[in-house]
Design a protein around this motif. Sequence first.
Motif: not given
Length: 509
Positions: A101-109
């Motif tokens: 989550l701290q990686l922002g919008e780069y990933y959808s978790i």
Amino acid sequence: MGALIKYSSLALCAALAPTSALQVPFLSSNTQTLVQVTNETKPLVNSSALQDLISGDRLMMRAKKLYKIAKMGEEEYNHPTRVIGSLGHLGTLSYIYETILQLGEYYSITNQSFPAVSGNVFESRLVLGDEVPKSAAPMGLTPPTKNREPVHGTLVLIENEGCDSSDYPAEVAGDIAFIKRGTCPFGTKSEHAGRAGANAAVVYNYDKDGVHGTLGTPSPFHVATFGLSGEEAAPIIKKLENKEYVDAIAYIDAEVKTILTVNIIAQTTDGDPDNCVMLGAHSDSVAEGPGINDDGSGTISLLEVATQLTEYSVNNCVRFAWWAGEEEGLLGSDYYVATLPAEENKKIRLFMDYDMMASPNFAYQIYNATNALNPEGSEELRDLYIDWYEEQGLNYTFIPFDGRSDYDGFIRNGIPGGGIATGAEGIKTKKEEKMFGGNAGDWYDPCYHQLCDDLGNVNVTAWIVNTRLIAHSVATYARSFEDFPKRTVFTASSAYENQAKYHGPKLFI
């Protein structure tokens, strides 16, 4: 995909913070919608550049954090553990979520909750005649003996391999079934014994080694079941075949219960969602220890590669998975694949398994996955690992593709797969000592499934090497699937079925 949920950062951090780990929400019936996002400001992922970002200091920093999380299990288990259902595992899930989550919008978790069968053996004892066999080991997911008390009886030698109910004579009722390991699951043998009225069962090996197995999916007819080495079984078999009586006492205090746990899936929002490279590690340990190598090392390697990948754009989507319940029999990965709609299955071009990346007495091991026995593309993945080790001037060896880790469900459902490892309880050979260093005659991981699988149980050199290879595999396929086989209709190979005697870390046949 079952209960697959997309959370907001705020809600998820609150739900999965270590201080409130027991309050993880298990929602259902929601399906994640992935949004493709183009990122023209970042360079396309490059293997060498991504590998250069991997450092031992960062891996060990995460390992120290994971060990601290494992200590959350001390109150219930009296030692650090991250077994499913423990505070240590819930804290692990929280740590994985928060990191992504701290990686922002780069990933959808996403979070996929599922029911998992968990088993614990608290105490056990087997006496055969006047001997206490050293190799006697309770099966995984065994029920306790009646009333959690010792049961007495005469050993009854079961005909054939105990795979048919007709193999069990009437006189086994009230006694203890003595069954040869063979071609059917241990759970089938235990169930037949229970239906025939046996108080307990002992499955002995056809060779000298012990039997460390699991009964698999629980049945109300399962009875308390031990495994026994062929070496210790041999004199007993001789007595029984000579019509001599052998008295036995069996005792198991155990529990088998169903809990809810979680798979965590993180997918890049960039990249072609119809052509996904997928990789996974398992987030849980065994109850006996903190699991810093097994599979804290793989868990951390994936987290670090996922973190560094955010510096780049990708052409194909990358999907990271952290499976729960691997130690109980590949529960999380099996559930994930079984609940994939057919159209979603086809979007996964390959699956890479990364379990135990840092064994102290390591060998660089490659799963010997071939297209002849597995979905087409498995061999090309195997060759990618071979080429990389050779380019680095490193030795490698092959290990069987035998169902021991989370690739199994993917292979059985037509998805090409493979992976690397550094060894578990296997014995390092003299040849491997020359190839990799270390100590011949010792386990690759002397602390495998034990309390000492802690911060001192990782080889940082091997860990860095293999995490860089993971980065290379991700970068290669995130850039392009050129020359990689298209997905084809796959029929499960009987040859693979025959060699896959494991389902997770324990034998099931």
